[in-house]
Design a protein around this motif. Structure first.
Motif, short mmCIF file in Angstrom:
data_model
loop_
_atom_site.label_atom_id
_atom_site.label_comp_id
_atom_site.label_asym_id
_atom_site.label_seq_id
_atom_site.Cartn_x
_atom_site.Cartn_y
_atom_site.Cartn_z
N ASN A 30 11.86 14.20 15.83
CA ASN A 30 11.21 13.31 14.53
C ASN A 30 9.80 13.02 14.27
O ASN A 30 9.64 13.15 13.47
CB ASN A 30 12.68 11.92 14.80
CG ASN A 30 13.58 11.73 15.13
OD1 ASN A 30 13.89 13.31 14.55
ND2 ASN A 30 14.18 10.58 16.02
N LEU A 31 9.00 13.67 15.51
CA LEU A 31 7.55 13.31 14.91
C LEU A 31 7.13 15.23 14.12
O LEU A 31 6.45 15.10 13.04
CB LEU A 31 6.81 13.35 16.07
CG LEU A 31 6.60 12.16 16.73
CD1 LEU A 31 5.82 12.19 18.21
CD2 LEU A 31 6.13 11.17 16.11
N VAL A 32 7.82 15.89 14.75
CA VAL A 32 7.59 16.88 14.04
C VAL A 32 8.34 17.83 12.92
O VAL A 32 7.45 17.68 11.52
CB VAL A 32 7.63 18.00 14.58
CG1 VAL A 32 8.21 19.44 13.86
CG2 VAL A 32 7.50 18.32 16.32
N LYS A 33 9.37 16.84 11.94
CA LYS A 33 9.64 16.38 10.77
C LYS A 33 9.16 15.87 9.87
O LYS A 33 8.65 16.14 9.35
CB LYS A 33 11.25 15.85 10.86
CG LYS A 33 12.36 15.79 9.83
CD LYS A 33 13.55 15.35 10.02
CE LYS A 33 14.50 15.50 9.09
NZ LYS A 33 15.50 14.27 9.20
N ALA A 34 8.69 14.48 10.34
CA ALA A 34 7.43 13.40 9.82
C ALA A 34 6.58 13.99 9.72
O ALA A 34 6.37 14.10 8.15
CB ALA A 34 7.75 11.68 9.95
N VAL A 35 5.77 14.78 10.48
CA VAL A 35 4.28 15.61 10.28
C VAL A 35 4.81 16.79 9.26
O VAL A 35 4.25 16.90 8.10
CB VAL A 35 4.13 15.60 11.22
CG1 VAL A 35 2.90 17.27 10.88
CG2 VAL A 35 3.61 14.78 12.00
N ASP A 36 5.86 17.70 8.77
CA ASP A 36 6.25 18.56 8.16
C ASP A 36 6.04 18.15 7.08
O ASP A 36 5.65 18.82 5.64
CB ASP A 36 7.62 19.20 8.40
CG ASP A 36 7.80 20.90 7.89
OD1 ASP A 36 6.73 21.64 7.55
OD2 ASP A 36 8.94 20.84 7.49
N GLU A 37 6.85 16.44 6.97
CA GLU A 37 6.91 15.68 5.39
C GLU A 37 5.74 15.60 4.79
O GLU A 37 5.52 16.15 3.80
CB GLU A 37 8.14 14.64 5.77
CG GLU A 37 7.82 14.31 4.25
CD GLU A 37 8.39 14.76 3.30
OE1 GLU A 37 8.58 14.27 1.93
OE2 GLU A 37 9.30 15.75 2.94
N TYR A 38 4.42 15.60 5.93
CA TYR A 38 3.73 14.88 5.46
C TYR A 38 1.84 15.49 5.10
O TYR A 38 2.26 15.77 4.35
CB TYR A 38 2.36 14.39 6.78
CG TYR A 38 1.35 12.72 6.31
CD1 TYR A 38 0.85 11.94 5.74
CD2 TYR A 38 -0.03 13.83 6.93
CE1 TYR A 38 0.15 11.49 5.63
CE2 TYR A 38 -1.01 12.91 6.69
CZ TYR A 38 -1.11 12.21 5.77
OH TYR A 38 -2.55 11.49 5.32
N VAL A 39 2.25 16.67 6.19
CA VAL A 39 1.85 18.01 5.55
C VAL A 39 2.34 18.95 3.75
O VAL A 39 1.22 19.00 3.48
CB VAL A 39 1.52 19.33 6.86
CG1 VAL A 39 0.88 20.67 6.40
CG2 VAL A 39 0.75 18.51 7.88
N THR A 40 2.96 19.03 3.82
CA THR A 40 3.56 19.53 2.94
C THR A 40 3.47 18.50 0.70
O THR A 40 2.78 18.81 0.66
CB THR A 40 5.24 19.84 2.43
OG1 THR A 40 5.30 20.51 3.81
CG2 THR A 40 5.90 20.13 1.94
N VAL A 41 3.88 17.55 1.74
CA VAL A 41 3.57 15.72 0.75
C VAL A 41 1.76 16.27 0.29
O VAL A 41 1.88 16.10 -1.11
CB VAL A 41 3.97 14.83 1.05
CG1 VAL A 41 3.60 13.63 -0.04
CG2 VAL A 41 5.69 14.71 0.96
N ASN A 42 1.21 16.23 1.37
CA ASN A 42 -0.35 16.56 1.16
C ASN A 42 -1.09 17.19 0.71
O ASN A 42 -2.07 17.67 0.73
CB ASN A 42 -0.41 15.56 1.97
CG ASN A 42 0.11 14.13 2.01
OD1 ASN A 42 -0.54 13.35 1.03
ND2 ASN A 42 0.06 13.51 2.67
N ASP A 43 0.12 18.56 0.55
CA ASP A 43 -0.54 19.78 0.63
C ASP A 43 -2.10 20.58 1.31
O ASP A 43 -2.84 20.83 0.58
CB ASP A 43 -1.20 20.13 -1.50
CG ASP A 43 -1.05 21.99 -1.29
OD1 ASP A 43 -0.12 22.13 -1.15
OD2 ASP A 43 -2.05 21.76 -2.17
N LEU A 44 -2.03 19.68 2.37
CA LEU A 44 -2.97 20.30 3.80
C LEU A 44 -2.90 21.51 3.97
O LEU A 44 -1.63 22.17 4.06
CB LEU A 44 -2.29 19.06 4.52
CG LEU A 44 -2.86 17.71 4.33
CD1 LEU A 44 -3.06 17.46 5.62
CD2 LEU A 44 -4.65 17.59 3.99
#
Length: 119
Positions: A75-89
């Motif tokens: 679940n953490l990996v999924k959340a972080v993947d979303e965070y990095v994608t949405v924030n274009d990091l």
């Protein structure tokens, strides 16, 4: 607030203070996505440290870091993947655990860098 919740909040604040002293910038706290909550997202240089904070009042039942389970990691990996994608990091992502144990009025802090890998 229940005592275990108070201990958890205290542990998260101790972890944030620890990271700040080590030169990290705190980017987010308690970031939620889907079924996951990321305790702390911190950055140091080009590395985004995803920090799971585990606080315990004793080690009678095991070390705090032993309580990070595979489903939680997923679940953490999924959340972080979303965070990095949405924030274009464009950063390296590292998953850390900060394990905190209270002994009386004292707290010991152990920072486990690269504690687990995304899969």
């Amino acid at each position: 607030m229940a005592k275990h919740n108070q201990l958890g909040k205290k542990g998260e604040q101790l972890a944030v203070d620890y990271l700040l002293k080590k030169g990290y910038t705190i980017v987010e706290r308690n970031y939620r996505f889907d079924k996951a909550e990321v305790d702390v997202i911190a950055q140091q240089n080009d590395t985004l440290a995803i920090v799971e904070v585990k606080t315990r009042s004793s080690t009678d039942f095991g070390n705090p870091q032993d309580f990070v389970k595979p489903k939680q990691i997923k679940n953490l990996v999924k959340a972080v993947d979303e965070y990095v994608t949405v924030n274009d990091l464009d950063v390296e992502v590292r998953f850390d655990i900060i394990a905190i144990v209270r002994t009386g009025k004292q707290f010991s802090i152990e920072h486990l860098e690269d504690a687990f890998y995304h899969f």
